[in-house]
Design a protein around this motif. Sequence first.
Motif, mmCIF file in Angstrom:
data_model
loop_
_atom_site.group_PDB
_atom_site.id
_atom_site.type_symbol
_atom_site.label_atom_id
_atom_site.label_comp_id
_atom_site.label_asym_id
_atom_site.label_seq_id
_atom_site.Cartn_x
_atom_site.Cartn_y
_atom_site.Cartn_z
ATOM 1 N N ALA A 153 16.013 26.293 -15.993
ATOM 2 C CA ALA A 153 15.065 25.785 -14.995
ATOM 3 C C ALA A 153 13.816 25.155 -15.618
ATOM 4 O O ALA A 153 12.946 24.666 -14.907
ATOM 5 C CB ALA A 153 14.657 26.924 -14.060
ATOM 6 N N SER A 154 13.708 25.161 -16.937
ATOM 7 C CA SER A 154 12.499 24.611 -17.563
ATOM 8 C C SER A 154 12.815 23.360 -18.385
ATOM 9 O O SER A 154 13.483 23.421 -19.424
ATOM 10 C CB SER A 154 11.844 25.672 -18.464
ATOM 11 O OG SER A 154 10.937 25.058 -19.355
ATOM 12 N N ALA B 284 7.499 31.144 -21.021
ATOM 13 C CA ALA B 284 6.325 31.541 -20.241
ATOM 14 C C ALA B 284 6.363 30.899 -18.850
ATOM 15 O O ALA B 284 5.945 31.505 -17.855
ATOM 16 C CB ALA B 284 5.057 31.141 -20.986
ATOM 17 N N GLU B 285 6.901 29.687 -18.801
ATOM 18 C CA GLU B 285 7.037 28.958 -17.529
ATOM 19 C C GLU B 285 8.025 29.672 -16.600
ATOM 20 O O GLU B 285 7.748 29.857 -15.398
ATOM 21 C CB GLU B 285 7.547 27.549 -17.878
ATOM 22 C CG GLU B 285 7.407 26.494 -16.817
ATOM 23 C CD GLU B 285 8.009 25.166 -17.322
ATOM 24 O OE1 GLU B 285 7.670 24.746 -18.461
ATOM 25 O OE2 GLU B 285 8.847 24.589 -16.609
ATOM 26 N N ILE B 286 9.175 30.065 -17.161
ATOM 27 C CA ILE B 286 10.220 30.762 -16.390
ATOM 28 C C ILE B 286 9.659 32.029 -15.755
ATOM 29 O O ILE B 286 9.918 32.345 -14.593
ATOM 30 C CB ILE B 286 11.397 31.148 -17.330
ATOM 31 C CG1 ILE B 286 12.109 29.918 -17.863
ATOM 32 C CG2 ILE B 286 12.377 32.103 -16.624
ATOM 33 C CD1 ILE B 286 12.932 29.186 -16.846
ATOM 34 N N THR C 248 5.253 42.408 -15.981
ATOM 35 C CA THR C 248 5.844 43.375 -15.036
ATOM 36 C C THR C 248 7.253 43.767 -15.497
ATOM 37 O O THR C 248 7.812 43.141 -16.401
ATOM 38 C CB THR C 248 5.954 42.748 -13.636
ATOM 39 O OG1 THR C 248 6.888 41.646 -13.729
ATOM 40 C CG2 THR C 248 4.621 42.218 -13.157
ATOM 41 N N GLU C 249 7.797 44.778 -14.821
ATOM 42 C CA GLU C 249 9.170 45.193 -15.123
ATOM 43 C C GLU C 249 10.134 44.020 -14.889
ATOM 44 O O GLU C 249 11.103 43.839 -15.629
ATOM 45 C CB GLU C 249 9.572 46.384 -14.230
ATOM 46 C CG GLU C 249 8.857 47.686 -14.540
ATOM 47 C CD GLU C 249 9.253 48.281 -15.894
ATOM 48 O OE1 GLU C 249 10.308 47.878 -16.447
ATOM 49 O OE2 GLU C 249 8.503 49.131 -16.407
ATOM 50 N N GLU C 250 9.843 43.233 -13.876
ATOM 51 C CA GLU C 250 10.716 42.098 -13.580
ATOM 52 C C GLU C 250 10.668 41.058 -14.714
ATOM 53 O O GLU C 250 11.705 40.522 -15.117
ATOM 54 C CB GLU C 250 10.284 41.455 -12.257
ATOM 55 C CG GLU C 250 11.356 40.529 -11.690
ATOM 56 C CD GLU C 250 10.808 39.638 -10.587
ATOM 57 O OE1 GLU C 250 9.880 40.076 -9.874
ATOM 58 O OE2 GLU C 250 11.287 38.491 -10.449
ATOM 59 N N ASP C 251 9.442 40.800 -15.202
ATOM 60 C CA ASP C 251 9.298 39.880 -16.346
ATOM 61 C C ASP C 251 10.165 40.353 -17.499
ATOM 62 O O ASP C 251 10.833 39.570 -18.179
ATOM 63 C CB ASP C 251 7.844 39.834 -16.830
ATOM 64 C CG ASP C 251 6.895 39.269 -15.780
ATOM 65 O OD1 ASP C 251 7.381 38.576 -14.862
ATOM 66 O OD2 ASP C 251 5.683 39.539 -15.887
ATOM 67 N N ILE C 252 10.134 41.667 -17.739
ATOM 68 C CA ILE C 252 10.866 42.232 -18.871
ATOM 69 C C ILE C 252 12.367 42.044 -18.694
ATOM 70 O O ILE C 252 13.089 41.767 -19.652
ATOM 71 C CB ILE C 252 10.477 43.713 -19.071
ATOM 72 C CG1 ILE C 252 9.057 43.737 -19.682
ATOM 73 C CG2 ILE C 252 11.459 44.448 -19.969
ATOM 74 C CD1 ILE C 252 8.416 45.075 -19.742
#
Lengths: 459, 459
Positions: free
Chosen positions: B261-262, B194-196, B231-235
């Motif tokens: 990165a997390s 969720a952070e990423i 969003t599409e990017e999240d997906i």
Amino acid sequence: MAAIKPSLAKGTRDFSPAEMEKRNYIFNTLKKVFKKYGYNEIQTPSFENLSTLTGKYGDEGDKLIFKILNSGDYLAKVDETLLAERNSNKLIPQISEKALRYDLTVPFARYVVMHQNEITLPFKRFQIQPVWRADRPQRGRYREFYQCDVDVVGSESLLNEAEFIMIYHEALKALGLKDFTIKINNRKILSGIAEIIGKPELIVDMTVAIDKLDKIGVDGVNKELIERGFTEEDIRTLKPIIELSGSNTEKLEQLKTVLAASQTGLKGIQEIEEVFGYVSALAEEETLAKYVEVDITLARGLNYYTGCIFEVKTNEVAMGSIGGGGRYDDLTGMFGLKGLTGVGVSFGADRIYDVLEELNLYPSSNSTSTKVLIVNFDKTLESFTLPLLAALRKEDIAAELYPTAAKLKKQMSYADAKQIPYVLLIGDEEKESGQLSLKDMASGEQVRLTREELIERLK
Amino acid sequence: MAAIKPSLAKGTRDFSPAEMEKRNYIFNTLKKVFKKYGYNEIQTPSFENLSTLTGKYGDEGDKLIFKILNSGDYLAKVDETLLAERNSNKLIPQISEKALRYDLTVPFARYVVMHQNEITLPFKRFQIQPVWRADRPQRGRYREFYQCDVDVVGSESLLNEAEFIMIYHEALKALGLKDFTIKINNRKILSGIAEIIGKPELIVDMTVAIDKLDKIGVDGVNKELIERGFTEEDIRTLKPIIELSGSNTEKLEQLKTVLAASQTGLKGIQEIEEVFGYVSALAEEETLAKYVEVDITLARGLNYYTGCIFEVKTNEVAMGSIGGGGRYDDLTGMFGLKGLTGVGVSFGADRIYDVLEELNLYPSSNSTSTKVLIVNFDKTLESFTLPLLAALRKEDIAAELYPTAAKLKKQMSYADAKQIPYVLLIGDEEKESGQLSLKDMASGEQVRLTREELIERLK
């Protein structure tokens, strides 16, 4: 949410590990005996329909039943007038349709009636479950406590009564008790006495008065009998009964004389004799003489029992009765199934717990389940200790590795608190040599063992 | 009193002897494993103060708590307005101060806080007791059911997590299950994801959607993610996570790349790796590969767990999860004791019962406790059969003498119904010769044995 300082509901108890071990020891010992005599376990739900329980325990009992509030909008359909009047009592059935089990007898009767087509008579069951009563809590009296009942229904044979004497004898011996008395009486003897005097309606008053013989003596009993409506002549008739003495056989012979004119009374004596006949065939010779006592002042639940009545007390500790029961002829009539005879006894688990505590009769190994704690000196040693831990458990040895490399003192305190009998110390040296140091926590003694010797020792 | 046709309260069950034997078999098997790992039993009362339970299970949960009506004149001091309004909900605390246990977790937290001065940390306990919920009853869902919880509080070590995997593995194997999956996830991995994506507030929506992968496929999951605000990017970012595949090691490696990165996410991966390290040291090689599976869609009780999360399912029967649990960091905060970490799992006893039933895994000798029934041919033979009965029991052989000389057919039916494996036929001839006839009820075979041979055979 705001933090609240937690407390127990009034009259209830937590059972911590040491207490649970002791309670389980008692229940397991009893269960083993019950099963040996052909009794099987059942359980019934914690709550029943309120209508199943109401009216079975008298008005006082009804008040002590814990009622469960209906879910949802329980006031929606409540009677207007009763609500306005704040009629707590009459509103109960409108806002509560369920209640907590008050004893194991009524649920058992309900069970027998509902399962009558699937059970085979005689049906022998035991049941060990909590019951709940809204009594005022006091020392030794709780609002939640366990009952432990053993009953057989559908058999008139007095072999059952004899086997309950055997069950009491075997179970209490198995728990380590040495000196206890299984008292026996028969409701028909009490009826016979009341019949002889010509006052069958005063049977309860009579037994209540006679029951106090130990406390208030013959004069006290006579005084109370007069107060309760008996005449001087009645007291002369009762004299040989109150002063009954000698061995069981002698008592029964004296009773035969006194009750010669009462068929019912003689039947009661004959029943006890038949029970004793069975016990003599089943038990060692001394059992009957040493542990069983005819006591015609015994009257438990007079309105309920119809034949033999039992009560058990220990003579090693001052304590009320630790068990009792008897023969009843209409357990299931309240649910429409007439004429089913039964006989049963119960064990007072809480009192037995206290008796064993006072006499220090719990097995010492009982206080913990873990046999050995492996001390955690260093994370790098885990590659050595973890397979050992697994190997111990594979041999069914209850074992723990302390989960972090905490200070030794802390780890030893943990073993102490949990009463773990052995601690295994494995440092670099032990890892190298393969010689493991096992410390006996009771003696303080420490020995060095190979892995195989260790497993052999702990098994 | 009028006879009423009895019924069970809605959503409750009786347990008859055969069911009790099976349930006890399950509980005893589990208990043995728990003890081997150093867990001790506790019990808490069936009811708690209402305030102890209220507010711990959410608004829906609060409604499902069974409240106990106060005893006596419970309406006497009730608020006039609330009564007139028939405000069922607000009146509850005025007429009910106690409630039935809803789960074992809150009472355990209460126990730990109240007993904090007498328990030694880490405190390892198990608890097997009924809980009650005012749910609408349906197939497989009851208002009274058992929970079976094992927890350790006061230890951060991931050895505990590893041992719960071992406990699941050992217990389910001991019950005869062969093919099951212990799924593991870590709350920190979910937080990392969720952070990423930059949407920590959507963590619940994300896991709910991903959780449906098996049922609705990748496209279905993506559609649901869009609906839930991604969003599409999240997906695109989530794609490698949703399509995670391969061995546990491969999955963890892929996750490391995605979550690089997390810090939180990497910590979660590292925790699982450490748990796996312990399991490898404790278990046979195949265990991890065969029974344990990293499943990042696993999210049970997300608001509650803070570290590893477990769920267990059998692959032999279609059935929901048969167990689950995880690490929590604030069990006792609700009662004012902050910062106590813990980890625990539970076993779904009712479901395990059904699984063993379907796979026919109960030991066959389990259905009864009586080993032999002595047929009662004639009262005069009792002088011979009774001492034999006592001798059998003395050898710990569960035995019964049919209590009357009923017809043979009836006595055999009794043995059949109780699934008693052997019947002993002793007539005059057997009494004379001392050769006793023992009938094996399963095979129908009948052999003649001396008393000593009989005892040897039945032991």
